[in-house]
Design a protein around this motif. Structure first.
Motif, PDB file in Angstrom:
ATOM      1  N   THR A   3     -69.649 -60.370 -12.386  1.00 24.25           N
ATOM      2  CA  THR A   3     -68.676 -60.883 -11.427  1.00 24.25           C
ATOM      3  C   THR A   3     -67.369 -60.114 -11.566  1.00 24.25           C
ATOM      4  O   THR A   3     -66.938 -59.789 -12.681  1.00 24.25           O
ATOM      5  CB  THR A   3     -68.429 -62.376 -11.682  1.00 24.25           C
ATOM      6  N   VAL A   4     -66.739 -59.796 -10.431  1.00 25.86           N
ATOM      7  CA  VAL A   4     -65.403 -59.186 -10.468  1.00 25.86           C
ATOM      8  C   VAL A   4     -64.374 -60.266 -10.163  1.00 25.86           C
ATOM      9  O   VAL A   4     -64.595 -61.115  -9.301  1.00 25.86           O
ATOM     10  CB  VAL A   4     -65.267 -57.992  -9.500  1.00 25.86           C
ATOM     11  N   ASN A  21     -59.206 -67.797   3.996  1.00 22.24           N
ATOM     12  CA  ASN A  21     -59.399 -66.569   4.766  1.00 22.24           C
ATOM     13  C   ASN A  21     -59.788 -65.401   3.861  1.00 22.24           C
ATOM     14  O   ASN A  21     -60.710 -64.635   4.177  1.00 22.24           O
ATOM     15  CB  ASN A  21     -58.132 -66.214   5.541  1.00 22.24           C
ATOM     16  N   PHE A  22     -59.077 -65.255   2.742  1.00 19.30           N
ATOM     17  CA  PHE A  22     -59.405 -64.158   1.832  1.00 19.30           C
ATOM     18  C   PHE A  22     -60.750 -64.398   1.149  1.00 19.30           C
ATOM     19  O   PHE A  22     -61.518 -63.451   0.927  1.00 19.30           O
ATOM     20  CB  PHE A  22     -58.277 -63.937   0.818  1.00 19.30           C
ATOM     21  N   TYR A  23     -61.037 -65.652   0.830  1.00 17.33           N
ATOM     22  CA  TYR A  23     -62.332 -65.961   0.231  1.00 17.33           C
ATOM     23  C   TYR A  23     -63.468 -65.560   1.170  1.00 17.33           C
ATOM     24  O   TYR A  23     -64.422 -64.885   0.768  1.00 17.33           O
ATOM     25  CB  TYR A  23     -62.426 -67.446  -0.121  1.00 17.33           C
ATOM     26  N   ARG A  28     -67.992 -62.299   1.991  1.00 11.30           N
ATOM     27  CA  ARG A  28     -69.003 -62.231   3.045  1.00 11.30           C
ATOM     28  C   ARG A  28     -70.024 -61.140   2.746  1.00 11.30           C
ATOM     29  O   ARG A  28     -71.213 -61.294   3.012  1.00 11.30           O
ATOM     30  CB  ARG A  28     -68.316 -61.980   4.393  1.00 11.30           C
ATOM     31  N   ALA A  29     -69.567 -60.026   2.178  1.00  8.26           N
ATOM     32  CA  ALA A  29     -70.483 -58.928   1.879  1.00  8.26           C
ATOM     33  C   ALA A  29     -70.930 -58.936   0.412  1.00  8.26           C
ATOM     34  O   ALA A  29     -71.940 -58.324   0.071  1.00  8.26           O
ATOM     35  CB  ALA A  29     -69.826 -57.588   2.209  1.00  8.26           C
ATOM     36  N   HIS A  30     -70.187 -59.594  -0.454  1.00  7.39           N
ATOM     37  CA  HIS A  30     -70.492 -59.615  -1.890  1.00  7.39           C
ATOM     38  C   HIS A  30     -70.304 -61.037  -2.412  1.00  7.39           C
ATOM     39  O   HIS A  30     -69.236 -61.623  -2.242  1.00  7.39           O
ATOM     40  CB  HIS A  30     -69.562 -58.673  -2.657  1.00  7.39           C
ATOM     41  N   ASN A  31     -71.319 -61.563  -3.097  1.00  4.87           N
ATOM     42  CA  ASN A  31     -71.188 -62.937  -3.602  1.00  4.87           C
ATOM     43  C   ASN A  31     -70.801 -63.006  -5.076  1.00  4.87           C
ATOM     44  O   ASN A  31     -70.664 -64.090  -5.628  1.00  4.87           O
ATOM     45  CB  ASN A  31     -72.486 -63.738  -3.361  1.00  4.87           C
ATOM     46  N   ASN A  32     -70.642 -61.846  -5.719  1.00  2.00           N
ATOM     47  CA  ASN A  32     -70.266 -61.852  -7.142  1.00  2.00           C
ATOM     48  C   ASN A  32     -68.763 -61.587  -7.302  1.00  2.00           C
ATOM     49  O   ASN A  32     -68.329 -60.745  -8.081  1.00  2.00           O
ATOM     50  CB  ASN A  32     -71.089 -60.833  -7.923  1.00  2.00           C
ATOM     51  N   VAL A  33     -67.976 -62.318  -6.496  1.00  2.00           N
ATOM     52  CA  VAL A  33     -66.517 -62.176  -6.505  1.00  2.00           C
ATOM     53  C   VAL A  33     -65.893 -63.524  -6.867  1.00  2.00           C
ATOM     54  O   VAL A  33     -66.245 -64.551  -6.295  1.00  2.00           O
ATOM     55  CB  VAL A  33     -65.990 -61.725  -5.126  1.00  2.00           C
ATOM     56  N   GLU A 257     -66.221 -53.084  -3.276  1.00  2.00           N
ATOM     57  CA  GLU A 257     -67.031 -52.065  -3.939  1.00  2.00           C
ATOM     58  C   GLU A 257     -66.163 -51.129  -4.779  1.00  2.00           C
ATOM     59  O   GLU A 257     -66.582 -50.688  -5.861  1.00  2.00           O
ATOM     60  CB  GLU A 257     -67.836 -51.281  -2.900  1.00  2.00           C
ATOM     61  N   GLN A 258     -64.946 -50.845  -4.311  1.00  2.00           N
ATOM     62  CA  GLN A 258     -64.013 -50.055  -5.125  1.00  2.00           C
ATOM     63  C   GLN A 258     -63.649 -50.807  -6.407  1.00  2.00           C
ATOM     64  O   GLN A 258     -63.552 -50.209  -7.482  1.00  2.00           O
ATOM     65  CB  GLN A 258     -62.742 -49.743  -4.332  1.00  2.00           C
ATOM     66  N   VAL A 259     -63.436 -52.112  -6.274  1.00  2.00           N
ATOM     67  CA  VAL A 259     -63.112 -52.925  -7.458  1.00  2.00           C
ATOM     68  C   VAL A 259     -64.286 -52.894  -8.445  1.00  2.00           C
ATOM     69  O   VAL A 259     -64.091 -52.725  -9.662  1.00  2.00           O
ATOM     70  CB  VAL A 259     -62.789 -54.381  -7.043  1.00  2.00           C
ATOM     71  N   MET A 260     -65.490 -53.036  -7.933  1.00  2.00           N
ATOM     72  CA  MET A 260     -66.681 -53.010  -8.785  1.00  2.00           C
ATOM     73  C   MET A 260     -66.819 -51.664  -9.497  1.00  2.00           C
ATOM     74  O   MET A 260     -67.101 -51.606 -10.699  1.00  2.00           O
ATOM     75  CB  MET A 260     -67.931 -53.270  -7.946  1.00  2.00           C
ATOM     76  N   ALA A 261     -66.624 -50.573  -8.745  1.00  2.00           N
ATOM     77  CA  ALA A 261     -66.758 -49.235  -9.320  1.00  2.00           C
ATOM     78  C   ALA A 261     -65.700 -48.994 -10.391  1.00  2.00           C
ATOM     79  O   ALA A 261     -65.993 -48.402 -11.440  1.00  2.00           O
ATOM     80  CB  ALA A 261     -66.646 -48.180  -8.211  1.00  2.00           C
ATOM     81  N   ALA A 262     -64.470 -49.461 -10.136  1.00  2.00           N
ATOM     82  CA  ALA A 262     -63.398 -49.285 -11.124  1.00  2.00           C
ATOM     83  C   ALA A 262     -63.691 -50.077 -12.386  1.00  2.00           C
ATOM     84  O   ALA A 262     -63.447 -49.595 -13.506  1.00  2.00           O
ATOM     85  CB  ALA A 262     -62.064 -49.724 -10.518  1.00  2.00           C
ATOM     86  N   LYS A 263     -64.243 -51.274 -12.235  1.00  2.00           N
ATOM     87  CA  LYS A 263     -64.589 -52.082 -13.412  1.00  2.00           C
ATOM     88  C   LYS A 263     -65.700 -51.408 -14.217  1.00  2.00           C
ATOM     89  O   LYS A 263     -65.644 -51.348 -15.452  1.00  2.00           O
ATOM     90  CB  LYS A 263     -65.016 -53.486 -12.986  1.00  2.00           C
ATOM     91  N   GLU A 264     -66.686 -50.897 -13.497  1.00  2.00           N
ATOM     92  CA  GLU A 264     -67.815 -50.220 -14.173  1.00  2.00           C
ATOM     93  C   GLU A 264     -67.318 -49.006 -14.948  1.00  2.00           C
ATOM     94  O   GLU A 264     -67.733 -48.757 -16.080  1.00  2.00           O
ATOM     95  CB  GLU A 264     -68.831 -49.801 -13.112  1.00  2.00           C
ATOM     96  N   GLN A 265     -66.412 -48.260 -14.318  1.00  2.00           N
ATOM     97  CA  GLN A 265     -65.880 -47.054 -14.965  1.00  2.00           C
ATOM     98  C   GLN A 265     -65.066 -47.424 -16.202  1.00  2.00           C
ATOM     99  O   GLN A 265     -65.132 -46.744 -17.234  1.00  2.00           O
ATOM    100  CB  GLN A 265     -65.012 -46.292 -13.969  1.00  2.00           C
ATOM    101  N   ALA A 266     -64.300 -48.529 -16.107  1.00  2.00           N
ATOM    102  CA  ALA A 266     -63.475 -48.953 -17.246  1.00  2.00           C
ATOM    103  C   ALA A 266     -64.340 -49.401 -18.411  1.00  2.00           C
ATOM    104  O   ALA A 266     -63.926 -49.281 -19.579  1.00  2.00           O
ATOM    105  CB  ALA A 266     -62.555 -50.096 -16.804  1.00  2.00           C
ATOM    106  N   CYS A 267     -65.510 -49.942 -18.095  1.00  2.00           N
ATOM    107  CA  CYS A 267     -66.396 -50.453 -19.151  1.00  2.00           C
ATOM    108  C   CYS A 267     -67.255 -49.370 -19.775  1.00  2.00           C
ATOM    109  O   CYS A 267     -67.833 -49.572 -20.850  1.00  2.00           O
ATOM    110  CB  CYS A 267     -67.315 -51.549 -18.586  1.00  2.00           C
TER     111      CYS A 267
END
Length: 268
Positions: A3-4, A21-23, A28-33, A257-267
């Motif tokens: 989850t991000v 609205n932001f939720y 809508r495209a990703h449920n692991n947020v 997806e950018q947030v996910m990629a940045a988290k993956e890179q940090a880990c």
């Protein structure tokens, strides 16, 4: 995928609705947020907030930032004020300074984008001759990962009284102006070397939100005869059209997806 966790500093008038609205837009495209909603700690230091807000939102705490994977600063109906007149300017600037030193993706929306561009890059704001209000076509000048699978000349809602100096953005080697609407006004700019996006559309708005914004302004000041949103009501039945729904899902999906990629890179 883990989850991000995304922080949202909500500066809008209708906080609970904005949170929703932001939720909707981000999940809508990703449920692991997971979203963590904040309100300005200094703005409400002497004001009692409704329990519906304090039960679902937290006062901004910069100590939380290392635990977050991305951060959003929303719009605020104060763009006609000088930045120095904003009572919580110091709190916002301290947040911007901290985020600027971090590598987590940052999305600044409408007034949030104005404040960030002004404080971090010295871009000036100007008041528009009249409010830009409605659904306008937007033209891509420079591509962006945030615009992936979004075709040129796409519709999006705009609702603001101010604009940032485009010439200063173009002249700044650290920034790129990605998209303008068909009135020549900003939709998206980005920082080149940092994960910072400046979105000037209220792309998180749902179908009826432009109508609600008009009604709020009219009820507050009917004597000012506020403008109705353009290109918004169906010519067939006079009802609001959600012309930007697909763009909303794609844009916010791309940002997550950018947030996910940045988290993956940090880990890694």
């Amino acid at each position: 995928m883990d989850t991000v966790k995304i922080g949202v500093l909500n500066l809008m008038y209708n906080k609970l609705e904005t949170n929703q609205n932001f939720y909707k837009s981000l999940t809508r495209a990703h449920n692991n947020v997971e979203l963590v909603y904040y309100y300005s700690a200094t703005r409400y230091v002497d004001r009692k907030l409704d329990p519906s807000i304090t039960n679902t939102m937290k006062p901004l705490d910069l100590n939380d930032l290392p635990n977050l994977d991305g951060f959003i600063i929303t719009g605020s109906p104060i763009e006609q004020l000088d930045f120095s007149e904003v009572t919580y300017e110091d709190e916002i600037n301290e947040l911007l300074n901290t985020l600027n030193e971090m590598r987590i993706p940052q999305l600044y929306v409408c007034w949030g984008a104005m404040a960030a561009l002004h404080h971090l890059y010295g871009i000036d704001k100007k008041i528009l001759p009249h409010k830009t209000f409605g659904v306008f076509q937007n033209n891509v000048l420079h591509s962006s990962k945030l615009l992936q699978n979004i075709s040129d000349n796409f519709p999006a809602p705009h609702a603001r009284y101010a604009e940032m100096n485009q010439q200063q953005i173009n002249d700044n080697s650290q920034l790129v102006l990605n998209v303008l609407n068909d009135k020549g006004l900003l939709f998206l700019a980005e920082a080149k070397g940092k994960p910072q996006a400046f979105l000037f559309s209220h792309l998180e708005y749902q179908r009826d939100d432009l109508k609600k914004e008009y009604e709020r302004e009219y009820n507050a000041h009917p004597e000012l005869d506020p403008v109705q949103p353009e290109n918004y009501y169906s010519p067939i039945n006079d009802q609001p059209m959600f012309a930007w729904k697909e763009i909303q899902e794609k844009f916010f999906g791309n940002w997550v997806e950018q947030v996910m990629a940045a988290k993956e890179q940090a880990c890694s």
